[in-house]
Structure formats: C-alpha cells, structure tokens
Design a protein around this motif. Structure first.
Motif, short mmCIF file in Angstrom:
data_model
loop_
_atom_site.label_atom_id
_atom_site.label_comp_id
_atom_site.label_asym_id
_atom_site.label_seq_id
_atom_site.Cartn_x
_atom_site.Cartn_y
_atom_site.Cartn_z
N LEU A 1 1.69 2.95 -3.56
CA LEU A 1 0.60 3.38 -4.43
C LEU A 1 1.10 4.29 -5.54
O LEU A 1 0.60 4.23 -6.67
CB LEU A 1 -0.49 4.08 -3.60
N ALA B 1 0.81 -1.22 0.00
CA ALA B 1 0.00 0.00 0.00
C ALA B 1 0.84 1.27 0.00
O ALA B 1 0.44 2.28 -0.59
CB ALA B 1 -0.96 -0.01 1.19
N LEU C 1 -1.38 -3.91 -1.23
CA LEU C 1 -2.18 -3.01 -2.05
C LEU C 1 -3.11 -3.88 -2.90
O LEU C 1 -2.66 -4.81 -3.56
CB LEU C 1 -1.28 -2.16 -2.95
N TRP D 1 -8.12 1.85 -5.29
CA TRP D 1 -7.05 1.23 -4.52
C TRP D 1 -7.48 1.05 -3.07
O TRP D 1 -8.15 1.92 -2.51
CB TRP D 1 -5.79 2.11 -4.56
N HIS D 2 -7.05 -0.04 -2.46
CA HIS D 2 -7.35 -0.32 -1.05
C HIS D 2 -6.11 -0.90 -0.37
O HIS D 2 -5.24 -1.48 -1.01
CB HIS D 2 -8.49 -1.32 -0.92
N GLU D 3 -6.08 -0.76 0.93
CA GLU D 3 -5.01 -1.30 1.76
C GLU D 3 -5.61 -2.35 2.67
O GLU D 3 -6.60 -2.10 3.35
CB GLU D 3 -4.42 -0.15 2.60
#
Length: 190
Positions: A97, A94, A171, A178-180
């Motif tokens: 990014l 993440a 990520l 996008w997500h963590e």
C-alpha cells in the motif's frame, strides 16, 4: 422522475447523445462501485524516472501477451509515460500500500528514497520489493477524452513463487479507498 433515473432508462444512443450522455459525476459514481486492482507504473524517457498509481490496468491477450492502461493528462507522469518506449507495470499486493500511495501522491519526488527502487539492466526504473512486475514495450497509444490509452506488449516479468502468490492478498481500489482481498471475500469459483 429524477434526471439520473431518466438517463438510465433511455431507449437508444440518440436519446443519450441528445441529452449529453452521463454527467461526469454519474460516470464516476458508476465506476466508484466497480473494484479494480492497483498497479504502479514506472518509466524513464530520458528525463528522469516517473511513477504513477493506476487502477485501469487490464490484460487484453495472452498470445501475444498484451496489456492496456490509461493515463490522465493531469498526471505529473503523463508526459514521460506517453513518450516512453518501454515501462514497468508493478502489480501491487495489499502489503505494498505504501507504494500505491507513493504513486498517487502529487507534488513529491517518488524516487527520493533510493533504497526503494533500482533500474533494470535495460534502464527502466522499478521497485524490487514488488512480487510481480511486467516490463513491456509500448506498441500503441490512443487519445480518449482527456486521457491516453496505452497498449503494451509484455517482454519480461518477475513472477512470484506459487506459495508466495497464494499468500499475498491483492490490493484493490473500491469506493475511493484501498481494500485487501482475502480468502474470506471469496464467494464462489468459476
């Protein structure tokens, strides 16, 4: 009954084929709800380095160590990656990014900032800040619609230290953003 519901209730492949199968929009919607890890793929087939962000990377076999990804014909990196003998698959966390966005942005020189990348002694372009990358040799390519599926034999890797790997949040790409992932997202162990 609405058309999308009818498609989901087809009895066999012949019915789906007669109706043309899922529409592109239906197919995209199904996968929009399927999260995927994010990778940055780099290569140089002799005409300069290219990079692309991919969410289609997955492992196929541990012995021999094989991975697969797909690349759309629309990608500016497609011609080089489909010609390259070797490449690097960077598995992003993440906090990387910015690299995912770099590989996903059209019309830019992804290698303009020379402080971000280097070349391995074997010649492939790579991003040293990425904790985990895999250098591999392309062993097969298969046309699939408007994409190419690429099979890669893993030859070398940079692997993170155990404590670093456990602290780096993966990520993922889910629902077109996008997500963590974090410890809070864990709901059970196998």
């Amino acid at each position: 009954m609405a058309e999308p519901e009818r498609l989901h209730r087809l009895e066999n492949d012949d019915q789906a084929t007669a109706l043309g199968g899922l529409s592109a929009d239906e197919f995209k919607l199904a996968f929009r709800h399927h999260p995927a890890g994010v990778a940055l793929i780099t290569a140089d087939a002799g005409e300069g380095p290219v990079a692309m962000t991919a969410t289609s990377v997955f492992s196929v076999s541990a012995e021999p160590p094989l991975l697969v990804f797909s690349i759309s014909d629309q990608s500016s990196a497609s011609a080089t990656i489909t010609k390259a003998d070797t490449l690097i698959v960077h598995l992003l966390s993440a906090d990387q990014l910015d690299l995912a966005r770099l590989g996903a942005t059209s019309g830019i020189d992804r290698f303009a900032d020379t402080s971000l990348w280097d070349r391995l002694i074997t010649g492939e372009p790579y991003f040293p800040a990425v904790r985990t990358w895999i250098r591999g040799r392309v062993i097969d390519r298969m046309r699939a619609g408007s994409s190419t599926v690429v099979a890669v034999h893993a030859l070398q890797a940079r692997l993170p230290e155990t404590d670093v790997a456990e602290s780096a949040a993966p990520l993922v790409y889910y629902r077109r953003t996008w997500h963590e992932l974090s410890d809070e997202s864990e709901i059970g162990r196998q």
